[in-house]
Design an enzyme around this catalytic site. Structure first.
Site, PDB file in Angstrom:
ATOM      1  N   LEU A 201       9.131  -5.789 -12.654  1.00 44.01           N
ATOM      2  CA  LEU A 201       8.975  -6.509 -13.918  1.00 44.01           C
ATOM      3  C   LEU A 201       7.836  -7.513 -13.836  1.00 44.01           C
ATOM      4  O   LEU A 201       7.104  -7.725 -14.802  1.00 44.01           O
ATOM      5  CB  LEU A 201      10.271  -7.240 -14.277  1.00 44.01           C
ATOM      6  CG  LEU A 201      11.466  -6.404 -14.754  1.00 44.01           C
ATOM      7  CD1 LEU A 201      12.639  -7.323 -15.054  1.00 44.01           C
ATOM      8  CD2 LEU A 201      11.116  -5.589 -15.985  1.00 44.01           C
ATOM      9  N   ARG A 202       7.700  -8.160 -12.679  1.00 42.15           N
ATOM     10  CA  ARG A 202       6.633  -9.153 -12.493  1.00 42.15           C
ATOM     11  C   ARG A 202       5.259  -8.510 -12.636  1.00 42.15           C
ATOM     12  O   ARG A 202       4.388  -9.017 -13.360  1.00 42.15           O
ATOM     13  CB  ARG A 202       6.770  -9.808 -11.108  1.00 42.15           C
ATOM     14  CG  ARG A 202       5.611 -10.733 -10.719  1.00 42.15           C
ATOM     15  CD  ARG A 202       5.701 -11.123  -9.251  1.00 42.15           C
ATOM     16  NE  ARG A 202       5.654  -9.980  -8.360  1.00 42.15           N
ATOM     17  CZ  ARG A 202       4.526  -9.382  -7.953  1.00 42.15           C
ATOM     18  NH1 ARG A 202       3.355  -9.815  -8.375  1.00 42.15           N
ATOM     19  NH2 ARG A 202       4.576  -8.350  -7.131  1.00 42.15           N
ATOM     20  N   ARG A 203       5.048  -7.386 -11.939  1.00 38.32           N
ATOM     21  CA  ARG A 203       3.756  -6.698 -12.017  1.00 38.32           C
ATOM     22  C   ARG A 203       3.488  -6.183 -13.421  1.00 38.32           C
ATOM     23  O   ARG A 203       2.379  -6.297 -13.939  1.00 38.32           O
ATOM     24  CB  ARG A 203       3.711  -5.556 -11.007  1.00 38.32           C
ATOM     25  CG  ARG A 203       3.634  -6.035  -9.563  1.00 38.32           C
ATOM     26  CD  ARG A 203       3.868  -4.907  -8.581  1.00 38.32           C
ATOM     27  NE  ARG A 203       3.757  -5.379  -7.200  1.00 38.32           N
ATOM     28  CZ  ARG A 203       4.346  -4.801  -6.161  1.00 38.32           C
ATOM     29  NH1 ARG A 203       5.102  -3.726  -6.353  1.00 38.32           N
ATOM     30  NH2 ARG A 203       4.194  -5.289  -4.942  1.00 38.32           N
TER      31      ARG A 203
ATOM     32  N   ARG B 240       9.619   4.128  -8.911  1.00 37.87           N
ATOM     33  CA  ARG B 240      10.603   3.726  -7.922  1.00 37.87           C
ATOM     34  C   ARG B 240      10.455   4.547  -6.653  1.00 37.87           C
ATOM     35  O   ARG B 240       9.819   5.579  -6.627  1.00 37.87           O
ATOM     36  CB  ARG B 240      12.014   3.934  -8.499  1.00 37.87           C
ATOM     37  CG  ARG B 240      12.393   2.992  -9.651  1.00 37.87           C
ATOM     38  CD  ARG B 240      12.650   1.586  -9.176  1.00 37.87           C
ATOM     39  NE  ARG B 240      13.398   1.591  -7.922  1.00 37.87           N
ATOM     40  CZ  ARG B 240      14.687   1.894  -7.805  1.00 37.87           C
ATOM     41  NH1 ARG B 240      15.396   2.181  -8.864  1.00 37.87           N
ATOM     42  NH2 ARG B 240      15.268   1.882  -6.624  1.00 37.87           N
ATOM     43  N   GLY B 241      11.112   4.077  -5.596  1.00 37.93           N
ATOM     44  CA  GLY B 241      11.096   4.779  -4.323  1.00 37.93           C
ATOM     45  C   GLY B 241      10.423   3.958  -3.242  1.00 37.93           C
ATOM     46  O   GLY B 241       9.836   2.905  -3.508  1.00 37.93           O
TER      47      GLY B 241
ATOM     48  N   VAL C  13       7.530   3.298  -0.214  1.00 39.06           N
ATOM     49  CA  VAL C  13       6.065   3.345  -0.325  1.00 39.06           C
ATOM     50  C   VAL C  13       5.545   4.784  -0.331  1.00 39.06           C
ATOM     51  O   VAL C  13       4.714   5.155  -1.172  1.00 39.06           O
ATOM     52  CB  VAL C  13       5.418   2.545   0.835  1.00 39.06           C
ATOM     53  CG1 VAL C  13       3.917   2.758   0.855  1.00 39.06           C
ATOM     54  CG2 VAL C  13       5.725   1.060   0.699  1.00 39.06           C
TER      55      VAL C  13
ATOM     56  N   LYS D 183      10.845 -10.644   0.145  1.00 41.87           N
ATOM     57  CA  LYS D 183      10.864 -10.675  -1.323  1.00 41.87           C
ATOM     58  C   LYS D 183      12.054  -9.915  -1.896  1.00 41.87           C
ATOM     59  O   LYS D 183      12.404 -10.094  -3.054  1.00 41.87           O
ATOM     60  CB  LYS D 183       9.562 -10.128  -1.900  1.00 41.87           C
ATOM     61  CG  LYS D 183       9.279  -8.666  -1.652  1.00 41.87           C
ATOM     62  CD  LYS D 183       7.908  -8.276  -2.205  1.00 41.87           C
ATOM     63  CE  LYS D 183       7.551  -6.831  -1.905  1.00 41.87           C
ATOM     64  NZ  LYS D 183       8.379  -5.863  -2.610  1.00 41.87           N
ATOM     65  N   ASP D 184      12.700  -9.052  -1.085  1.00 37.70           N
ATOM     66  CA  ASP D 184      13.874  -8.305  -1.537  1.00 37.70           C
ATOM     67  C   ASP D 184      15.179  -9.066  -1.345  1.00 37.70           C
ATOM     68  O   ASP D 184      16.225  -8.638  -1.818  1.00 37.70           O
ATOM     69  CB  ASP D 184      13.992  -6.977  -0.776  1.00 37.70           C
ATOM     70  CG  ASP D 184      12.871  -6.004  -1.090  1.00 37.70           C
ATOM     71  OD1 ASP D 184      12.284  -6.106  -2.187  1.00 37.70           O
ATOM     72  OD2 ASP D 184      12.586  -5.138  -0.235  1.00 37.70           O
TER      73      ASP D 184
ATOM     74  N   CYS E 214      19.287 -14.554 -12.613  1.00 40.44           N
ATOM     75  CA  CYS E 214      18.750 -13.488 -13.460  1.00 40.44           C
ATOM     76  C   CYS E 214      17.430 -13.000 -12.896  1.00 40.44           C
ATOM     77  O   CYS E 214      16.606 -13.794 -12.437  1.00 40.44           O
ATOM     78  CB  CYS E 214      18.536 -14.026 -14.874  1.00 40.44           C
ATOM     79  SG  CYS E 214      17.531 -12.990 -15.940  1.00 40.44           S
TER      80      CYS E 214
ATOM     81  N   THR F 289       7.094   7.593  -1.095  1.00 44.57           N
ATOM     82  CA  THR F 289       7.511   8.288  -2.320  1.00 44.57           C
ATOM     83  C   THR F 289       6.650   7.875  -3.506  1.00 44.57           C
ATOM     84  O   THR F 289       6.228   8.713  -4.309  1.00 44.57           O
ATOM     85  CB  THR F 289       8.995   7.972  -2.626  1.00 44.57           C
ATOM     86  OG1 THR F 289       9.791   8.382  -1.523  1.00 44.57           O
ATOM     87  CG2 THR F 289       9.457   8.690  -3.880  1.00 44.57           C
ATOM     88  N   ARG F 290       6.371   6.585  -3.614  1.00 44.62           N
ATOM     89  CA  ARG F 290       5.578   6.100  -4.750  1.00 44.62           C
ATOM     90  C   ARG F 290       4.136   6.593  -4.687  1.00 44.62           C
ATOM     91  O   ARG F 290       3.535   6.932  -5.709  1.00 44.62           O
ATOM     92  CB  ARG F 290       5.637   4.572  -4.804  1.00 44.62           C
ATOM     93  CG  ARG F 290       6.968   4.059  -5.353  1.00 44.62           C
ATOM     94  CD  ARG F 290       7.006   2.553  -5.445  1.00 44.62           C
ATOM     95  NE  ARG F 290       7.245   1.941  -4.148  1.00 44.62           N
ATOM     96  CZ  ARG F 290       6.670   0.828  -3.721  1.00 44.62           C
ATOM     97  NH1 ARG F 290       5.764   0.207  -4.466  1.00 44.62           N
ATOM     98  NH2 ARG F 290       6.964   0.333  -2.537  1.00 44.62           N
TER      99      ARG F 290
END
Length: 307
Positions: free
Chosen positions: A125-127, A144-145, A147, A80-81, A235, A149-150
């Site tokens: 943005l999707r979530r 951000r960060g 897994v 997905k990245d 975009c 870190t989050r």
């Protein structure tokens, strides 16, 4: 030839898990491997939302450069990245069998906030858009960060919960006990899948890695990324897509959506087609959304995200 296949990866725990998974599978086939970890810009710059960094390829560019420079032979990514358009001379070499495709809500204690006002954290943005569409009274904070870190940031802040990809937490045994499956949230295109990329002229590596490819995952992620590519045109936007193969009926079930950042506008589509129609499914589904109002929303999103 007894070449050592050098595997490039980001240096987070999850990325290293993915690289080691590929390494072990190649070792079983008789190939020698070496893992080379690098830090991507997306892991270093944590004080800005991803879309402000020019999100396309923010987690993959460093490894692309390393591969083109001959420092690594393959790179392993969360699919997905990976941008839908790969750099010149780099190709998709394999897609591994997919893991859990869904998002989960990791919460702290009571879930009463779901019925009232709450603060949720996510850097996606999707979530954010899908959450605000369902819970318009809530607030979504940027998170951000990697897994680890989050998860720590969730503990340290006063937020009620944060949204994670289930696959990432499961792969490194960090999935907590307090979570909710967000089966209503359409995941990111190719979520839960791992992609291996290689140089297009490296036949030894391409032949080795091709043996790890899972055809069902390859087809489903192709559909989802085709949907994404047709909609976005370069975009970054709140786009969800999920294709699932129905073995009993030999069909592909596809769901996709496009939302405004605030979640107030939502265009969605669902298709169930025979398996032999998969090659253009993502394209036609995206075109249908664009023709029914999605094109104007994409123009607005491009304008917003350039600011």
């Amino acid at each position: 030839m007894n070449k050592i296949i050098r595997i490039g990866t980001r240096d987070s725990e999850l990325a290293l898990w993915q690289a080691n998974t590929v390494s072990k599978q190649l070792n079983k086939l008789g190939y020698k491997t070496e893992i080379i970890a690098v830090k991507a810009d997306g892991d270093i710059i944590l004080d800005k939302p991803l879309y402000e960094l020019g999100i396309t390829g923010i987690f993959t560019k460093t490894l692309d450069v390393a591969m083109i420079a001959g420092k690594v032979d393959i790179a392993v990514h969360s699919m997905k990245d990976v941008p839908t358009a790969l750099p010149q001379s780099i190709v998709q070499a394999a897609v591994l069998k997919r893991g859990n495709v869904h998002d989960i809500l990791v919460h702290k204690g009571s879930t009463d906030f779901l019925e009232t006002n709450g603060t949720i954290a996510s850097g996606s943005l999707r979530r954010k858009a899908q959450w605000l569409n369902k819970y318009p009274n809530h607030k979504v904070e940027d998170l951000r960060g990697n897994v680890n870190t989050r998860l720590q940031k969730l503990k340290d802040n006063s937020w009620n919960a944060a949204i994670f990809a289930a696959a990432g937490l499961e792969r490194i045994n960090l999935k907590p006990t307090e979570f909710i499956n967000l089966d209503w949230m359409i995941p990111a295109p190719a979520q839960g899948a791992m992609m291996i990329v290689a140089m297009e002229n490296d036949n030894y590596v391409l032949d080795a890695v091709a043996q790890l490819n899972d055809i069902e995952t390859e087809i489903c992620t192709h559909i989802e990324r085709q949907f994404l590519r047709t909609l976005e045109g370069g975009c970054t936007a709140p786009i969800g897509a999920l294709a699932i193969y129905n073995e009993e009926e030999d069909t592909i079930v596809f769901k996709g959506n496009l939302l405004s950042i605030d979640g107030k506008q939502k265009f969605e589509i669902e298709k169930n087609v025979p398996i032999n129609e998969w090659k253009k499914l993502g394209f036609f589904a995206a075109k249908e959304i664009l023709e029914n109002g999605g094109e104007q929303l994409m123009k607005e999103l491009r304008s917003q995200l350039k600011k």
